[in-house]
Design an enzyme around this catalytic site. Structure first.
Site, PDB file in Angstrom:
ATOM      1  N   LYS B  63       0.838  -1.065  -0.018  1.00 51.37           N
ATOM      2  CA  LYS B  63       0.175  -0.242   0.231  1.00 51.37           C
ATOM      3  C   LYS B  63       0.740   1.214  -0.151  1.00 51.37           C
ATOM      4  O   LYS B  63       1.864   1.206   0.814  1.00 51.37           O
ATOM      5  CB  LYS B  63      -0.966  -0.028   1.224  1.00 51.37           C
ATOM      6  N   ARG B 106     -10.579  -1.213   7.148  1.00 55.79           N
ATOM      7  CA  ARG B 106      -9.576  -2.128   7.788  1.00 55.79           C
ATOM      8  C   ARG B 106      -8.871  -1.684   8.948  1.00 55.79           C
ATOM      9  O   ARG B 106      -8.793  -2.357  10.039  1.00 55.79           O
ATOM     10  CB  ARG B 106      -8.544  -2.565   6.703  1.00 55.79           C
ATOM     11  N   GLY B 213      -5.839   7.136  16.607  1.00 56.52           N
ATOM     12  CA  GLY B 213      -5.369   8.479  15.911  1.00 56.52           C
ATOM     13  C   GLY B 213      -4.096   8.442  15.701  1.00 56.52           C
ATOM     14  O   GLY B 213      -3.517   8.931  14.620  1.00 56.52           O
ATOM     15  N   ALA B 214      -3.161   7.838  16.641  1.00 56.58           N
ATOM     16  CA  ALA B 214      -1.761   8.366  16.488  1.00 56.58           C
ATOM     17  C   ALA B 214      -1.004   7.162  15.640  1.00 56.58           C
ATOM     18  O   ALA B 214      -1.160   6.095  15.900  1.00 56.58           O
ATOM     19  CB  ALA B 214      -1.079   8.275  17.896  1.00 56.58           C
ATOM     20  N   ASP B 215      -0.767   7.799  14.404  1.00 57.01           N
ATOM     21  CA  ASP B 215      -0.047   6.874  13.457  1.00 57.01           C
ATOM     22  C   ASP B 215       1.387   7.385  12.783  1.00 57.01           C
ATOM     23  O   ASP B 215       1.751   6.947  11.821  1.00 57.01           O
ATOM     24  CB  ASP B 215      -1.148   6.375  12.430  1.00 57.01           C
ATOM     25  N   SER B 285      -3.223   1.105  17.815  1.00 57.04           N
ATOM     26  CA  SER B 285      -3.329   0.785  16.303  1.00 57.04           C
ATOM     27  C   SER B 285      -2.442   1.699  15.509  1.00 57.04           C
ATOM     28  O   SER B 285      -2.711   2.848  15.565  1.00 57.04           O
ATOM     29  CB  SER B 285      -4.793   0.854  16.248  1.00 57.04           C
TER      30      SER B 285
END
Lengths: 311, 311
Positions: B63, B106, B213-215, B285
């Site tokens: 991706k 997802r 949210g934290a990515d 996540s």
């Protein structure tokens, strides 16, 4: 989003060489972003993911490229590539390009640029190990940078060597034994070998070698003793150590990362130079994402595309 | 090569949850390949490259996804994604998918799976920080795994909170203050915040938090004191340390990588379990390439595609 099914058609090899030269110059100036190439491994091959960004050309994206050696039995290319181009300003995926032939062309152009800066003379004989698509393209791209007075080709299959020569009717070209190949001023190795096929004693002073074939851990084409006699120039140190010609010798303790003389970008910028006529030089090519982006830039200007609904 | 312009249409959220659950199970079994997510940075955003391979599902690919926060001003999505699917047997690029909505789905499914295994009870009230696309999708996916008796929504803009509630007419849903959100058994944080918005004193024993949210490096939503009171479960330790909810606390020395309790895969497999009713649990996540591949697998079975000339 645009899709370019045949972006390598109608490209000018000279223009590609200049674009790749400029990409290496930007790499030498440390003006690019290029996270490490990642590998995913399958039973019968692998695929690599190569992201990058060249701010001065305003182009960014990712190449996804496989290597499946058994594909020939299935009438599929061993290597196939897709390039996704991302707009730096918005992140919008501007284009998807068929990157298979672009990969061949940009790899050949790197060899041509290396030969331009590292060759012992402007007029050379070229000796080629290998007779595949990459061998052919390397010679074609390099012949635009140097005056070529002879081409010698070694292949495990002499018929393939002769077939390669037929593609260069304007040159004196003939199959030759490995030792004869190594008499040339410029040697190109473009085989899938995993064991050295070029012996150190065959290599005279004042030779330049473009080591193209080794592009994954475990692959090598040159006797490591050659590296220790030579000025070793890499496209990118991190990639070369991991997967270039020097990867196996480093793994075996026969060469050290500290012995790398510099990057092609530094030579393109003139920060480093070939020093003596006797110097043996080796260019270790692994293939950089920024090469794919530089050639995509040209291809997108000229190629035919179809529009794909995206948003 | 196939192009799927709208592969997220007509997908069944329950089926997505099961596919994502299976992807995490395979991750827990160490049966996947997933090289580190790479970042390329622009002035106004970035793009990430996420390769992976799930052998049991026979699906591999990459991706490419951007994050450009200022895109809203240009009427473009902040996040857009393209997924390239590679055939494991031959390396042939089977498909290119518009991955924007698949990414939302997802991500929501990962939250739903985490809630299924980590929620303190089967019947919950859900408190949501944030009112965007991801907040909505998280609630929808989670409501398929747990019985939901109430939904509370906090947004900086109350109108947005009310709009989110209108999307869940079958539930009791209303805007609420942050402290009231934190009275829920299940809390979802789905904001782009770079400073903690959830205070530790608001969180009671027996709460589960999906920190979505934290990515990216520098992003966080929770008071680090919460992490030190909680059982912290991550999707992938390497990604979480680099760019998840725990990245800033680790950087500041307020949390340590060694304090991670486990991965969601381990909980899905039953190798680890919620231990006491009083336990506070946090799912951090970051979003895994294998989630994108698992949902692409479903999407390719059902979605409409157009054929693209490739070879």
């Amino acid at each position: 989003m645009r899709y370019y099914p045949k972006p390598a058609e109608n490209l000018d090899l000279r223009e590609i060489n200049r674009a790749i030269e400029e990409a290496f110059a930007e790499h030498g100036r440390d003006n690019v972003q290029m996270p490490p190439k990642n590998y995913v491994f399958f039973k019968k091959g692998d695929f690599r993911t190569m992201p990058g960004y060249i701010p001065s050309l305003d182009i960014a994206g990712v190449k996804v490229v496989n290597v499946h050696p058994e594909n020939r039995e299935k009438d599929l290319p061993t290597v196939m590539a897709v390039i996704v181009i991302i707009n730096p300003e918005t992140g919008y995926p501007e284009a998807v390009l068929n990157g298979t032939k672009l990969t061949d062309l940009r790899t050949a152009a790197a060899g041509a640029v290396a030969a331009k800066y590292l060759s012992p003379s402007k007029k050379v004989s070229i000796g080629v190990f290998g007779s595949g698509r990459q061998a052919q393209t390397q010679v074609a791209a390099t012949a635009l940078e140097l005056e070529v007075d002879e081409i010698r080709v070694w292949s495990r299959n002499q018929v393939h060597a002769e077939a390669l020569c037929k593609q260069f009717p304007d040159y004196e070209c003939h199959p030759a034994a490995p030792e004869e190949i190594c008499e040339c001023e410029l040697i190109i190795t473009a085989t899938p070998s995993r064991v050295p096929i070029v012996e150190s004693e065959w290599i005279s002073k004042g030779t330049h070698i473009n080591a193209i074939g080794a592009d994954a851990p475990g692959k090598e084409e040159l006797d490591p003793a050659i590296l220790n006699r030579a000025t070793v120039v890499v496209d990118d140190p991190r990639q070369a150590v991991h997967s270039g010609e020097i990867n196996v010798p480093i793994e075996k303790g026969l060469f050290s990362e500290g012995a790398i003389a510099g990057t092609l970008g530094e030579y393109v910028l003139g920060r480093k130079k070939r020093r003596t006529p006797d110097e043996i030089t080796v260019f270790d090519s692994t293939g950089l994402a920024i090469q794919d982006l530089a050639i995509s830039k040209i291809a997108m200007e000229k190629g035919e595309w179809i529009g794909l609904e995206f948003l």
